[in-house]
Design an enzyme around this catalytic site. Structure first.
Site, PDB file in Angstrom:
ATOM      1  N   ASP A   1      -6.583   0.679   1.183  1.00 52.51           N
ATOM      2  CA  ASP A   1      -6.599   0.957   2.849  1.00 52.51           C
ATOM      3  C   ASP A   1      -8.197   0.562   3.231  1.00 52.51           C
ATOM      4  O   ASP A   1      -8.921  -0.513   2.436  1.00 52.51           O
ATOM      5  CB  ASP A   1      -6.454   2.269   3.116  1.00 52.51           C
ATOM      6  CG  ASP A   1      -7.533   3.154   2.595  1.00 52.51           C
ATOM      7  OD1 ASP A   1      -8.565   2.923   1.778  1.00 52.51           O
ATOM      8  OD2 ASP A   1      -7.359   4.429   2.998  1.00 52.51           O
TER       9      ASP A   1
ATOM     10  N   LYS B   1       0.742  -1.160  -0.014  1.00 54.77           N
ATOM     11  CA  LYS B   1      -0.009   0.061   0.102  1.00 54.77           C
ATOM     12  C   LYS B   1       0.844   1.179  -0.016  1.00 54.77           C
ATOM     13  O   LYS B   1       0.582   2.138  -0.787  1.00 54.77           O
ATOM     14  CB  LYS B   1      -0.880   0.193   1.180  1.00 54.77           C
ATOM     15  CG  LYS B   1      -1.763   1.063   1.174  1.00 54.77           C
ATOM     16  CD  LYS B   1      -2.593   1.433   2.457  1.00 54.77           C
ATOM     17  CE  LYS B   1      -1.722   2.325   3.569  1.00 54.77           C
ATOM     18  NZ  LYS B   1      -2.362   2.741   4.551  1.00 54.77           N
TER      19      LYS B   1
END
Length: 224
Positions: free
Chosen positions: A149, A131
């Site tokens: 997320d 991420k």
């Protein structure tokens, strides 16, 4: 980009994806990263700090941190305990201080003090991961990616764009549904919608532009 998911996409996902994108473009035409940064290095630091923390809390502490440690070389010469006072109000601040010093030293030792425009190299940095690499490379270097997320994952499942709970697999599903040129915008748009309308506990469905095609409208949301 991840490899293809082994689980089929939900029914109608390919029809809903363009509707989702059109809604996001209407609602958040200027959607962009809400972390405040001036350089790839600052973005990397802010993104590492944002794990399990709000962008608001990160933005509140980074100006003083960046004044004291403006680049990787300066940060590499610090010790974790030097960093902790700057980020004490952010969750997991001790571990994050250690990671920030570690990643700064690795940037200096392996990359001349610069954040590399290379996915594998960013993933390998202490405190980083898939991420973080997606966020940093997409916003700093224009790398096409959808960083997953908690907001993006939650909306992907509620809008029946993915059934996955693993962020990497959600990423793969979303990237298969949306045009590559829209990936970065889609990521930011979904985050904003998750923060402003599609809340984790009590989504504001009555005010949602996607209510007409969202499979979850009218269903009790227990997902956090």
């Amino acid at each position: 980009m991840t490899s293809s998911s082994s689980v089929r996409l939900p029914r109608g996902a390919k029809t809903r994806a363009p509707q989702v994108l059109a809604s996001l473009e209407t609602l958040y035409p200027d959607a962009a990263c809400e972390l405040e940064f001036r350089t790839p290095f600052e973005l990397l630091v802010a993104t590492v700090l944002s794990a399990q923390a709000t962008d608001v809390s990160v933005n509140a502490c980074t100006p003083a941190l960046f004044d004291a440690y403006p680049d990787a070389l300066a940060l590499s010469q610090a010790e974790p305990e030097d960093i902790e006072p700057f980020i004490r109000r952010i969750g997991l601040y001790r571990a994050k201080a250690k990671n920030l010093v570690g990643l700064a030293r690795q940037l200096v030792e392996r990359h001349g003090g610069e954040v590399p425009n290379d996915f594998a190299a960013v993933v390998a940095l202490p405190g980083a991961g898939r991420k973080t690499a997606n966020v940093v490379l997409s916003n700093a270097y224009g790398y096409p990616a959808i960083a997953v997320d908690t907001h993006v994952g939650r909306l992907a499942r509620r809008l029946a764009l993915s059934v996955q709970t693993n962020p990497d697999k959600v990423e793969s599903d979303l990237e298969s549904l949306f045009p590559k040129a829209s990936w970065v915008f889609t990521h930011h748009g979904l985050i904003l919608h998750g923060r402003r309308v599609c809340y984790a506990r009590k989504p504001h469905c009555a005010a949602c532009l996607m209510a007409t095609f969202c499979p979850k409208v009218g269903v009790e949301h227990a997902e956090g």
